[in-house]
Structures are given as structure tokens and as C-alpha cells.
Design an enzyme around this catalytic site. Structure first.
Site, PDB file in Angstrom:
ATOM      1  N   HIS A   1       0.941   3.703 -19.823  1.00  0.00           N
ATOM      2  CA  HIS A   1      -0.042   3.038 -18.956  1.00  0.00           C
ATOM      3  C   HIS A   1      -1.444   3.590 -19.244  1.00  0.00           C
ATOM      4  O   HIS A   1      -1.815   4.632 -18.697  1.00  0.00           O
ATOM      5  CB  HIS A   1       0.274   3.307 -17.483  1.00  0.00           C
ATOM      6  CG  HIS A   1       1.657   2.883 -17.054  1.00  0.00           C
ATOM      7  ND1 HIS A   1       1.882   1.794 -16.248  1.00  0.00           N
ATOM      8  CD2 HIS A   1       2.875   3.409 -17.311  1.00  0.00           C
ATOM      9  CE1 HIS A   1       3.189   1.662 -16.024  1.00  0.00           C
ATOM     10  NE2 HIS A   1       3.811   2.642 -16.648  1.00  0.00           N
TER      11      HIS A   1
ATOM     12  N   HIS B   1      -0.991  -2.389 -17.504  1.00  0.00           N
ATOM     13  CA  HIS B   1       0.157  -1.544 -17.180  1.00  0.00           C
ATOM     14  C   HIS B   1       1.275  -1.619 -18.178  1.00  0.00           C
ATOM     15  O   HIS B   1       1.597  -2.697 -18.660  1.00  0.00           O
ATOM     16  CB  HIS B   1       0.723  -1.943 -15.818  1.00  0.00           C
ATOM     17  CG  HIS B   1       0.188  -1.068 -14.755  1.00  0.00           C
ATOM     18  ND1 HIS B   1       0.553   0.244 -14.656  1.00  0.00           N
ATOM     19  CD2 HIS B   1      -0.693  -1.297 -13.790  1.00  0.00           C
ATOM     20  CE1 HIS B   1      -0.092   0.769 -13.637  1.00  0.00           C
ATOM     21  NE2 HIS B   1      -0.862  -0.149 -13.101  1.00  0.00           N
TER      22      HIS B   1
ATOM     23  N   GLU C   1      11.943  11.273   7.737  1.00  0.00           N
ATOM     24  CA  GLU C   1      12.911  11.870   6.819  1.00  0.00           C
ATOM     25  C   GLU C   1      12.401  11.928   5.378  1.00  0.00           C
ATOM     26  O   GLU C   1      12.573  12.919   4.683  1.00  0.00           O
ATOM     27  CB  GLU C   1      14.242  11.098   6.852  1.00  0.00           C
ATOM     28  CG  GLU C   1      15.012  11.218   8.157  1.00  0.00           C
ATOM     29  CD  GLU C   1      14.501  10.258   9.229  1.00  0.00           C
ATOM     30  OE1 GLU C   1      13.627   9.410   8.913  1.00  0.00           O
ATOM     31  OE2 GLU C   1      14.965  10.347  10.378  1.00  0.00           O
TER      32      GLU C   1
ATOM     33  N   HIS D   1      24.908   5.058  13.021  1.00  0.00           N
ATOM     34  CA  HIS D   1      24.734   6.497  12.859  1.00  0.00           C
ATOM     35  C   HIS D   1      25.914   7.182  12.170  1.00  0.00           C
ATOM     36  O   HIS D   1      25.818   8.345  11.811  1.00  0.00           O
ATOM     37  CB  HIS D   1      24.524   7.154  14.232  1.00  0.00           C
ATOM     38  CG  HIS D   1      23.193   6.855  14.840  1.00  0.00           C
ATOM     39  ND1 HIS D   1      22.675   5.584  14.896  1.00  0.00           N
ATOM     40  CD2 HIS D   1      22.267   7.664  15.410  1.00  0.00           C
ATOM     41  CE1 HIS D   1      21.489   5.619  15.484  1.00  0.00           C
ATOM     42  NE2 HIS D   1      21.219   6.865  15.799  1.00  0.00           N
TER      43      HIS D   1
HETATM   44  C1  LIG Z   1       8.346   3.957  -6.084  1.00  0.00           C
HETATM   45  C2  LIG Z   1       7.803   3.213  -7.252  1.00  0.00           C
HETATM   46  N1  LIG Z   1       7.857   1.866  -7.263  1.00  0.00           N
HETATM   47  C3  LIG Z   1       7.423   1.168  -8.335  1.00  0.00           C
HETATM   48  C4  LIG Z   1       6.918   1.804  -9.425  1.00  0.00           C
HETATM   49  C5  LIG Z   1       6.495   1.030 -10.666  1.00  0.00           C
HETATM   50  N2  LIG Z   1       5.051   1.124 -10.832  1.00  0.00           N
HETATM   51  C6  LIG Z   1       4.484   1.925 -11.752  1.00  0.00           C
HETATM   52  S1  LIG Z   1       2.817   1.906 -11.647  1.00  0.00           S
HETATM   53  C7  LIG Z   1       2.853   0.805 -10.367  1.00  0.00           C
HETATM   54  C8  LIG Z   1       1.649   0.322  -9.651  1.00  0.00           C
HETATM   55  C9  LIG Z   1       0.458   0.935 -10.118  1.00  0.00           C
HETATM   56  O1  LIG Z   1      -0.614   0.605  -9.305  1.00  0.00           O
HETATM   57  P1  LIG Z   1      -1.519   1.779  -8.794  1.00  0.00           P
HETATM   58  O2  LIG Z   1      -0.670   2.725  -8.083  1.00  0.00           O
HETATM   59  O3  LIG Z   1      -2.651   1.190  -8.072  1.00  0.00           O
HETATM   60  O4  LIG Z   1      -1.989   2.462 -10.131  1.00  0.00           O
HETATM   61  P2  LIG Z   1      -3.058   1.871 -11.154  1.00  0.00           P
HETATM   62  O5  LIG Z   1      -2.483   0.604 -11.694  1.00  0.00           O
HETATM   63  O6  LIG Z   1      -4.280   1.606 -10.390  1.00  0.00           O
HETATM   64  O7  LIG Z   1      -3.184   2.922 -12.172  1.00  0.00           O
HETATM   65  C10 LIG Z   1       4.139   0.452 -10.061  1.00  0.00           C
HETATM   66  C11 LIG Z   1       4.501  -0.520  -9.004  1.00  0.00           C
HETATM   67  C12 LIG Z   1       6.852   3.213  -9.370  1.00  0.00           C
HETATM   68  N3  LIG Z   1       6.386   3.934 -10.368  1.00  0.00           N
HETATM   69  N4  LIG Z   1       7.282   3.876  -8.269  1.00  0.00           N
END
Ligand SMILES: Cc1ncc(C[n+]2csc(CCOP(=O)(O)OP(=O)(O)O)c2C)c(N)n1
Ligand SMILES: [Mg+2]
Length: 672
Positions: free
Chosen positions: A27, A264, A413, A475
Site C-alpha cells: 500500500h 491501496h 472486551e 451467555h
Molecule cells: C480489521 C481490518 N479490516 C479490514 C482491513 C483491510 N484494509 C486494509 S487498509 C484498509 C482501509 C484503509 O483506509 P485507511 O485506514 O483510511 O488508510 P489509508 O487508505 O488512508 O492509508 C482496509 C479496510 C484491515 N486491514 N483490518
């Protein structure tokens, strides 16, 4: 911005871009947009020693937006971490490299926490900041501040969208963790789309209402003065955690992909790399270019780091002379050792004692060891009275009592899981967190990471089956034990009685290669007579022969865990009456059993004995391995029901009679 600052920032951007290009995956957008804030933090604020990534009083930096891992690897390389060589950068995302796709703390020196699942790193930081403040309060004396560091994280939109981070932020605000500073890469875009499609609340107001200091940098792409000022202000306020919303453009510098979601999970492509380099005044070739003056500029971190640590050592040496007892305590805490003779305080139970729930015994152990293990720290997600996790007579961790070891995580949690992990990452403490076993699902993301990162965390799960009774199926856990056993490197232990519970805690407190989940019950269990049956200390082998017929081979092996071990013993009585010889195996921990040599395992479960009956209240998934082809499993392949425990026992047929009948059937089957 001076020329060198500009080029130092661009070096991070292009090392990241080139590594991602070479790996053909990764990324690039985050490192490009967040390079300026990362640069200012690492160059001007972060107290660390690249030559000793383990120095206890370093500032912690967590890249919560783990998808931007190349940003962190670039910083580790540039500031002079020995293991992070140029070769490693060029091996980004390759097998066996120190530069995996997302940062992994147990692989790469200098990586403080394993991040990637968004929200985790942010929430780990809350635990790190608690650990820092607790240790500072415990150890610092007069002018001797031997614990005095900050916890920083770089978080993204995704981090702040995740519920776990909201829980953790709420807790951090309540606790007034003033040395926690989050740089928020506020670029208004996440993976699939701009944040406007799903994330439109006012994040700054939200954090303000959590009790955070909220600062803002309007132009995070270029205005490093503003970033610097914000960081100064953040450090200046030690009463509140700080969120610095830094507005940036994802993929800054890239002419086409900036502000699109295509940034991404894929490299820019050579054409785009070329355009971006041109745009920011960077030569297209060679790739992985690090100008000599830029590396010199960054490498000031080496000298600074050695100086900091040296000063700290001088301070610590004087401190050791003045406070030898404290210094001893410090050494124990940081070498993962427990004070000599600590086991002497552990309770011992006799069969004459009343029947007792294992959760209660667990509470007794926690309270017995709390005074002698002064770095045991933890609590529960608002279930202290039922999980027996409260250490009586010991302070609560609150803003006014930062030396407290009883943590009130609130009904959170998942954040509890991540914060407990954060404390383990930090070091110097043995952290635990407790809740009902069913709710382990709510914190599973954190439990999984504790196992992946090999953290010394202890998960205390009580109310381990439908036998918790009246609260009903919401539960009553049914599939949670199997689900926890499915996590590699997590040791799951379900003790059969009071003495096994003591042994389980003993193991959990000393084992430091990974987390331990203790599975404890709510209902009374008789104390097994160890004069008649085998000793509880066999628990560490995961499974052991609790009872064997006095003569000859057993006709059948009954294998049980937790509360079902007593049931197996009752079943044995009936089998005795029918002239059937049974072996009873208590099997509190699969993973521990698998660690034993083949010879031992074959001794407990001889391959030749095919008549086997497994008894565990919960889904049978996974038990076939031990039951074998001819074996049988008494399990519960359904959700429970709200009713008193004794009624459920009858309704679900978990009776000695059933045990005996099923045992007879497996003996018959095994003859076919
Ligand atoms: C819990 C989780 N869900 C989904 C993802 C897949 N994922 C990787 S980056 C991203 C989104 C990135 O957006 P942001 O956090 O705003 O980062 P930016 O693109 O601005 O660098 C996702 C959904 C992940 N890494 N972790
Ligand atoms: Mg974003």
C-alpha cells in the site's frame, strides 16, 4: 521546510514506493501521505536507541495503520536499526524477510506491536501507556525518573472507524493517559471509497468528548512547522491523551492516484512511479535511492539514542545503589522472572474441602499471588465479581492512583484484549484480562494477535458452559472452547478441579512464549482426591492418566476436561459395577499435550486401545482426533437453554448413566 527536510521526507516516500513496486504488492498511499508527520516525530521527538531496540525507557511508536508498513521499515532503516538493512527493504513481503506485509513485533526488531487489523495498534497503545504510567509510579523515586517515556501511534481513518479503537479511546480519556499521543492521518479516504460514504461524524468532537486534547494540522503534506508545534503541545499536556488530526492527501505526490481509492493494495506501476518522482523532483533512477546527506541526517538518531540510554544507565546505576530492593524488583520484572519462592503462597486443596467452582479458586490464586508478584496487573470487562479477577486490598488503576493494578476495563472486551496485549508488548508487567467465556468472541481479534505475537498475556474466561445455568444461551458458551483451540500458539487450559486450577495458573504465570486462556466454571466441583488419583501437577502435560485399573489393560478410556472429569469419575463407578475396567484421562490442555514426546502421548492414549469416550460440554469439533475412529463423544451440538443447572444436566443427559452406556457402546464398536 528546508531542502534536507524535504529530501528526507521524500526518501521515505520513494523507499516505500520502490519496495512496493519491487514486491509488486503493498500500500504506497499511506507512506506517501504520512511521511512528513512520521519524519518530524522520528527526527525530532521520538526517544529511542536504534542500537538497542529493547531499551526499556524508549518511547513507543506503533504504526496502527499497519498497511503502511514500508513507512515503518524505511524509518528503521534510515535511523540505523542494525537488522533493517537495505537488503531487507528490497525483500519487502518476501518469505523469511524482516519486512513482512504488515509489521510483526516478534519478527522485526524495532517493531513494537503487530498491526494490520485496523484499530488494534491504536488500542494496544492504551495498554502501553497504562504500563508506562504504572511502572513510573511504582519505580520512580525523587530525581530518579527511570520510567519516563511517551507512547505514539500513527492511525488512519480505518483505525478510528473500528469499534475497538472507540472503546480504547474512551478508556484512555477516562484514565487521563497524558503521555499517549496519536497522529491521525486524516486523509478522508479508506480502501474502497472516500470516507464520506460511511464515516461522516466529527471525529475531533468525538475525541474531545472522550476527554482528549484534540489538535489539528491543516496541511500535513507540507507544513512540518505545524506538525512540530502540535507535537510539542501534545507533549506539554500530560493530563489528557492527545489526538492530532493531520490533514493529508493519500499518495501525495502521485499525479494520478492521489485522492483516489486505487492507491491501496497495489504498487503505483512504473509509469506512475516515474511521474511521482518527477513531480517531487526526485531522480527516476536509481531506485532505492538514499542520498548520503539524508542518511547522515537520519543517523543522528544513533548518537542521540546511545546518549539517552547511557544517561539512563548512569541514572539507573545510582538508583540501584540507593534503592537496591526496587532495582531487584525491576530486574525481575524485565527478565520475566518471578520472585523466589512465590509458589509457596499458592493454595492447596484437599478432598475434605467443600466443592468449589474453578473460577473461585482462580480468584483465590490471583489474590494469593498479587502481593508477591508486584507486576501482576489486570482486570475484567465489568465482571470483576463474577470472574473473580479483583485483587483485594490493591489500588485501582485510575488517574488519581496510577500505581493501581486493578484495571476497570468497563464493558469493553475488545479494547481490554488489545490493551492487555499493549501492556505485554510494553514489558515489565504480567497482564491479564477476564470475562465470560462466551464473550471471548467479542475480543477474539485481540486474542488472535496475542497468539501471533507470542505475548505473555493471561485470558481468564469463566462461566465456561451451559452449566452456568439461568442466564441462558446468549451467555452459555458452546463453541468457544473449540474456537479458542483453533488459534495456533494459544494455550487453552480447562482445569478439572481446584488443584488443577492452581497448576493452570502456575503455568500461565511462568509460561512466556505465548498467551494462555484459562477456562473456568461457575458451578461447584468436588476436589479430586489426589491420594487415590494422580497428582494435579500433571496438568502441565496437557493430559494425564488420572486413574487406571489396578490390574490389566483398561477396556475403555474416558477422556474429559473441566467439570466433565468428575462426571467421568462417576461414570467409572457404574462401569466398575458392571465389571468394566476404565482408564480416566484428564485432558485440560490439547496444546500442552501436543508438546509432549510421542512416547508420553502414546502412554496416555495407547493407539491399541480404540474404545474411547470423550466428554466435554460444548461442541465436539476437534475431539475426533483423540476419540479416534471407534471412539464416541458426549458433546453438546446445540445452543443451551435458560434454566437451573441441575435441570439442564438432566435435560441434556449429562449423567453418569449416559457415560457408562456410551462407554459400553464404544467398547462394542471397537470390537468390530
Ligand atoms: C480489521 C481490518 N479490516 C479490514 C482491513 C483491510 N484494509 C486494509 S487498509 C484498509 C482501509 C484503509 O483506509 P485507511 O485506514 O483510511 O488508510 P489509508 O487508505 O488512508 O492509508 C482496509 C479496510 C484491515 N486491514 N483490518
Ligand atoms: Mg484514510
Amino acid at each position: 521546510m528546508t531542502d534536507i527536510e524535504n529530501r528526507a521526507i521524500n526518501t521515505i516516500r520513494f523507499l516505500s514506493i520502490d519496495a512496493i513496486q519491487k514486491a509488486n504488492s503493498g500500500h504506497p498511499g499511506l507512506p506517501m501521505g504520512a511521511a512528513p508527520m512520521a519524519y518530524v516525530l522520528w527526527k525530532e521527538f521520538l526517544k529511542h536507541n536504534p542500537k538497542n531496540p529493547e531499551w526499556p525507557d524508549r518511547d513507543r511508536f506503533v504504526l496502527s495503520a499497519g498497511h503502511g508498513s514500508m513507512l515503518l521499515y524505511s524509518l528503521l532503516y534510515l535511523t540505523g536499526y542494525d537488522d533493517m538493512t537495505m537488503e531487507q527493504l528490497k525483500s519487502f513481503r518476501q518469505y523469511g524477510s524482516l519486512t513482512p506485509g504488515h509489521p510483526e513485533s516478534n519478527i522485526t526488531p524495532g517493531v513494537e506491536s503487530t498491526t494490520g487489523p485496523l484499530g488494534q495498534g491504536f488500542s494496544n497503545c492504551v495498554g502501553m501507556a497504562v504500563a508506562e504510567r504504572f511502572l513510573a509510579e511504582t519505580f520512580n523515586r525523587d530525581n530518579y525518573r527511570i520510567v519516563d517515556h511517551y507512547t505514539y501511534a500513527l492511525a488512519s481513518d480505518g483505525d478510528l472507524m473500528e469499534g475497538v479503537a472507540s472503546e480504547a479511546a474512551s478508556l484512555a480519556g477516562h484514565l487521563k493517559l497524558g503521555k499517549l499521543i496519536i497522529l491521525y492521518d486524516d486523509n478522508k479516504i479508506s480502501l474502497a471509497a472516500p470516507t464520506e460514504v460511511a464515516f461522516t461524524e466529527n471525529v475531533e468532537k468525538r475525541f474531545d468528548s472522550y476527554g482528549w486534547q484534540v489538535l489539528n494540522v491543516a496541511n500535513g503534506n507540507n507544513d512540518i512547522d505545524a506538525i512540530r508545534n502540535a507535537l510539542k503541545k501534545a507533549k506539554g499536556d500530560t493530563e489528557h491523551p492527545t489526538l492530532i488530526a493531520v490533514h493529508t492527501t493519500i499518495g501525495y505526490g502521485s499525479p494520478n492516484k492521489a485522492n483516489t481509492s486505487g492507491i491501496h493494495g497495489s504498487p503505483l506501476g512504473l509509469e506512475e512511479v516515474k511521474n511521482t518522482k518527477e513531480n517531487l523532483g526526485w531522480p527516476f533512477e536509481p531506485d532505492f535511492l538514499v542520498p548520503v546527506d539524508v542518511i547522515e541526517h537520519y543517523r543522528s538518531a544513533v548518537e542521540a539514542g546511545e546518549k539517552w540510554e547511557k544517561e539512563w544507565k548512569v541514572r539507573f546505576n545510582e538508583y540501584s545503589k540507593k534503592y537496591p530492593e526496587l532495582a531487584k524488583k525491576w530486574d525481575l520484572a524485565w527478565t520475566n522472572n518471578l520472585p523466589e519462592g512465590w509458589e509457596k503462597v499458592l493454595p492447596v486443596f484437599s478432598p475434605d474441602d467443600n466443592a468449589v467452582p474453578t473460577r473461585k479458586v482462580s480468584g483465590g490464586v490471583i489474590n494469593a499471588v498479587a502481593p508477591v508478584i508486584p507486576n501482576l496487573i489486570g482486570g475484567s470487562a465489568d465482571l470483576a465479581p463474577s470472574t473473580n479477577t479483583y485483587m483485594k486490598g490493591i489500588d485501582e488503576q485510575q488517574a488519581a492512583t496510577p500505581g493501581g493494578r486493578n484495571i476497570r476495563f468497563g464493558v469493553r472486551e475488545h479494547a481490554m484484549g488489545a490493551a492487555v496485549n499493549g501492556m505485554a508488548y510494553h514489558g515489565g508487567v504480567i497482564p491479564f484480562g477476564g470475562t465470560f467465556l462466551t464473550f471471548s468472541d467479542y475480543m477474539r481479534g485481540s486474542v488472535r494477535i496475542s497468539a501471533l505475537a507470542g505475548l505473555h498475556t493471561i485470558w481468564v474466561y469463566t462461566h465456561d458452559s451451559v452449566w452456568m445455568g439461568e442466564d441462558g444461551p446468549t451467555h452459555q458458551s458452546v463453541e468457544q472452547i473449540a474456537a479458542l483451540r483453533a488459534i495456533p500458539n494459544l494455550i487453552v487450559i480447562r482445569p478439572a478441579d481446584a488443584n488443577e486450577t492452581v497448576e493452570a495458573w502456575k503455568f500461565a504465570l511462568t509460561y512466556n512464549k505465548g498467551p494462555v486462556a484459562l477456562i473456568l466454571c461457575r458451578q461447584n466441583l468436588p476436589v479430586i482426591d489426589r491420594a487415590v488419583y494422580a497428582e494435579a501437577k500433571n496438568l502441565v502435560k496437557g493430559a494425564y492418566v488420572l486413574y487406571d485399573p489396578s490390574e490389566g489393560e483398561p477396556d475403555v478410556i474416558l477422556i474429559a476436561t473441566g467439570s466433565e472429569v468428575s462426571l467421568a469419575l462417576e461414570g467409572k463407578e457404574l462401569l466398575d459395577q458392571r465389571g468394566i475396567k476404565s482408564r480416566i484421562v484428564s485432558m485440560p490442555g490439547w496444546e500442552l499435550f501436543e508438546m509432549q514426546p510421542q512416547e508420553y502421548r502414546d502412554g496416555v492414549l495407547p493407539p491399541a486401545i480404540k474404545a474411547r469416550l470423550v466428554i466435554e460440554t460444548g461442541v465436539g469439533q476437534g475431539w475426533h482426533k483423540y476419540a479416534g475412529e471407534k471412539g464416541r463423544i458426549i458433546a453438546l451440538e446445540r445452543f443451551g437453554v435458560s434454566a437451573p443447572y441441575k435441570v439442564l444436566k438432566e435435560k441434556f443427559g449429562f449423567t453418569a448413566r449416559l457415560v457408562a452406556d456410551e462407554a459400553v457402546k464404544t467398547i462394542e464398536d471397537s470390537k468390530i
